[in-house]
Design a protein around this motif. Sequence first.
Motif, PDB file in Angstrom:
ATOM      1  N   THR A   1       0.841  -1.195   0.000  1.00  0.00           N
ATOM      2  CA  THR A   1       0.000   0.000   0.000  1.00  0.00           C
ATOM      3  C   THR A   1       0.884   1.256   0.000  1.00  0.00           C
ATOM      4  O   THR A   1       2.093   1.184   0.227  1.00  0.00           O
ATOM      5  CB  THR A   1      -0.918   0.005   1.215  1.00  0.00           C
ATOM      6  OG1 THR A   1      -0.118  -0.038   2.410  1.00  0.00           O
ATOM      7  CG2 THR A   1      -1.842  -1.205   1.203  1.00  0.00           C
ATOM      8  N   SER A   2       0.247   2.391  -0.261  1.00  0.00           N
ATOM      9  CA  SER A   2       0.989   3.646  -0.375  1.00  0.00           C
ATOM     10  C   SER A   2       0.348   4.710   0.503  1.00  0.00           C
ATOM     11  O   SER A   2      -0.867   4.679   0.766  1.00  0.00           O
ATOM     12  CB  SER A   2       1.024   4.128  -1.831  1.00  0.00           C
ATOM     13  OG  SER A   2       1.688   3.189  -2.653  1.00  0.00           O
ATOM     14  N   LEU A   3       1.167   5.647   0.933  1.00  0.00           N
ATOM     15  CA  LEU A   3       0.716   6.832   1.646  1.00  0.00           C
ATOM     16  C   LEU A   3       1.125   8.070   0.849  1.00  0.00           C
ATOM     17  O   LEU A   3       2.205   8.093   0.255  1.00  0.00           O
ATOM     18  CB  LEU A   3       1.340   6.892   3.048  1.00  0.00           C
ATOM     19  CG  LEU A   3       0.986   5.762   4.021  1.00  0.00           C
ATOM     20  CD1 LEU A   3       1.783   5.904   5.309  1.00  0.00           C
ATOM     21  CD2 LEU A   3      -0.503   5.764   4.332  1.00  0.00           C
ATOM     22  N   MET A   4       0.281   9.070   0.825  1.00  0.00           N
ATOM     23  CA  MET A   4       0.555  10.289   0.084  1.00  0.00           C
ATOM     24  C   MET A   4       0.324  11.471   1.017  1.00  0.00           C
ATOM     25  O   MET A   4      -0.715  11.556   1.672  1.00  0.00           O
ATOM     26  CB  MET A   4      -0.369  10.385  -1.139  1.00  0.00           C
ATOM     27  CG  MET A   4      -0.057  11.565  -2.028  1.00  0.00           C
ATOM     28  SD  MET A   4       1.436  11.302  -3.024  1.00  0.00           S
ATOM     29  CE  MET A   4       0.844  10.069  -4.178  1.00  0.00           C
ATOM     30  N   GLN A   5       1.298  12.375   1.080  1.00  0.00           N
ATOM     31  CA  GLN A   5       1.185  13.537   1.953  1.00  0.00           C
ATOM     32  C   GLN A   5       2.040  14.668   1.390  1.00  0.00           C
ATOM     33  O   GLN A   5       3.054  14.430   0.728  1.00  0.00           O
ATOM     34  CB  GLN A   5       1.631  13.185   3.381  1.00  0.00           C
ATOM     35  CG  GLN A   5       1.468  14.283   4.393  1.00  0.00           C
ATOM     36  CD  GLN A   5       0.011  14.656   4.614  1.00  0.00           C
ATOM     37  OE1 GLN A   5      -0.868  13.865   4.313  1.00  0.00           O
ATOM     38  NE2 GLN A   5      -0.259  15.833   5.092  1.00  0.00           N
ATOM     39  N   THR A   6       1.620  15.896   1.658  1.00  0.00           N
ATOM     40  CA  THR A   6       2.349  17.083   1.215  1.00  0.00           C
ATOM     41  C   THR A   6       3.047  17.710   2.412  1.00  0.00           C
ATOM     42  O   THR A   6       2.429  17.914   3.464  1.00  0.00           O
ATOM     43  CB  THR A   6       1.380  18.091   0.579  1.00  0.00           C
ATOM     44  OG1 THR A   6       0.716  17.465  -0.526  1.00  0.00           O
ATOM     45  CG2 THR A   6       2.132  19.313   0.078  1.00  0.00           C
ATOM     46  N   PHE A   7       4.321  18.031   2.259  1.00  0.00           N
ATOM     47  CA  PHE A   7       5.127  18.618   3.318  1.00  0.00           C
ATOM     48  C   PHE A   7       5.710  19.947   2.809  1.00  0.00           C
ATOM     49  O   PHE A   7       5.763  20.211   1.602  1.00  0.00           O
ATOM     50  CB  PHE A   7       6.277  17.681   3.732  1.00  0.00           C
ATOM     51  CG  PHE A   7       5.803  16.365   4.282  1.00  0.00           C
ATOM     52  CD1 PHE A   7       5.581  16.201   5.640  1.00  0.00           C
ATOM     53  CD2 PHE A   7       5.592  15.283   3.438  1.00  0.00           C
ATOM     54  CE1 PHE A   7       5.158  14.987   6.143  1.00  0.00           C
ATOM     55  CE2 PHE A   7       5.163  14.064   3.934  1.00  0.00           C
ATOM     56  CZ  PHE A   7       4.938  13.919   5.298  1.00  0.00           C
ATOM     57  N   LYS A   8       6.168  20.743   3.753  1.00  0.00           N
ATOM     58  CA  LYS A   8       6.900  21.940   3.396  1.00  0.00           C
ATOM     59  C   LYS A   8       8.279  21.558   2.860  1.00  0.00           C
ATOM     60  O   LYS A   8       8.881  20.572   3.299  1.00  0.00           O
ATOM     61  CB  LYS A   8       7.063  22.854   4.612  1.00  0.00           C
ATOM     62  CG  LYS A   8       5.748  23.400   5.164  1.00  0.00           C
ATOM     63  CD  LYS A   8       5.123  24.368   4.202  1.00  0.00           C
ATOM     64  CE  LYS A   8       3.847  24.976   4.790  1.00  0.00           C
ATOM     65  NZ  LYS A   8       3.204  25.931   3.861  1.00  0.00           N
ATOM     66  N   ALA A   9       8.766  22.322   1.891  1.00  0.00           N
ATOM     67  CA  ALA A   9      10.060  21.992   1.289  1.00  0.00           C
ATOM     68  C   ALA A   9      11.202  22.105   2.293  1.00  0.00           C
ATOM     69  O   ALA A   9      12.220  21.422   2.165  1.00  0.00           O
ATOM     70  CB  ALA A   9      10.324  22.903   0.093  1.00  0.00           C
TER      71      ALA A   9
END
Length: 332
Positions: A263-271
Motif C-alpha cells: 500500500t501507499s501513503l501520500m502527503q504534502t510537506f513543506k520543502a
Amino acid sequence: MTKHSGRLTLAASGAEPPIVGPERELGPEQHIMECTALESLIEMGFSQNRAEKALALTGNQGIEQAMDWLMEHENDPDVDEPYVPPQGHVLGTEEPPEGSTPETVEARADLVEEGSAEGDDKHPLTEEEKKEQTKRMMELIAQKQREREEREKRETIEREKQRRKQGQELSMIRQKLQEDEMKKMAEERRREKMEEKLAKQRVREKIERDKAERVKKFGGGSSSQAPAEPVQETPVPSSPSQEPPTKREYDQCRIQVRLLDGTSLMQTFKAKEQLAAVRLYVELNRKDGGEPFHLLTSFPRRIFTDEDMEKPLQELGLVPSAVLIVAKKCNS
C-alpha cells in the motif's frame, strides 16, 4: 342446626376455611372456571405455582389473560414461588352484621350451600374441548413469541446502529487528534528552524563585528584587504544563487511512500521540513506492522541515514515530488 352442619364440620375438623379477598368473593361458577383454567395451564406445561399465581393476579378472568401475564413475567425471579393471597375475610369467622337475626344468617348459609350444589353439577371440559383450548393457547403462545422475537430484532438493529454511529464518532475524534498532533509537531519544527536561523545570523553578525574590530586595530594595510574579502565572498554564493528561485517556486513537496504490504501513503510537506517529519508521518499511519525500517529511493538508489533525517527535503533533492520506499532495517 342442620343448615350450619357444613360450617361446623369444617371448624371441627381443624381445616383452614377458604380465604376470600377483600373486594369480592368467588362464586361457584367462577370457582369451577378457575379450576378448569388451572388444569388447562398445568396440562400445557406450566408449573402449578405459576398457573395459580397467573390466575389469581389476573382476577380469574380466563386463560388468555393468565397466558398474557405468564408471557410478560416469565423472567421474574419470584415467578415460581407459591402464591400468597392478600389478607381478607375468612369465611365462617366474620361477625354477623348488626341487626341480623338467626333466620337471616340461616338464609345466607342456605344460599351458599345451594351455590355449592350447583357448582357440583357442573361437568368438566371434555377431551375435545381441552384439546381445542390447548390448541388455541399454543397459538397464542406462538404469537406472543413471534412478537417478542420481532421486538428483540428491532432492538438489536437499533443497538447496532448506535454502535456504528459511536464508532464513526470515535474515528473522527481520533483522526482530529492525529491531525492536531501533526500540526503541533510541524509548528514546533518551524519554530526550531527559525531559532536555528536566528542563531546562525547572530553568529555571522558577530564574525562581521570581529572583522571590523581587527581592521580598526591593525591599521590601513589590512583595511585595504578588508573590503576585498567581501568581494571574494560575494561570488561564492553567486553559484548557488540560482537555487533560491527553485526554493521560492516549490515551497511544498508531495511525497509518496510505498509500505511493506504494497500500500501507499501520500502527503504534502513543506520543502524546508526535515526528513524526520516524513518518517514520523509513516510511523503514525502505517498498518503493515511495527518493524524498524529505512527510507530509500529506487532511482538513484539511496538509503537515508539518521543524519539525513535532520536535513530538509529540499536539500535531499525530494522537491517538488518524490517516491520513498519503506524497507526493513536489518540488524547488523
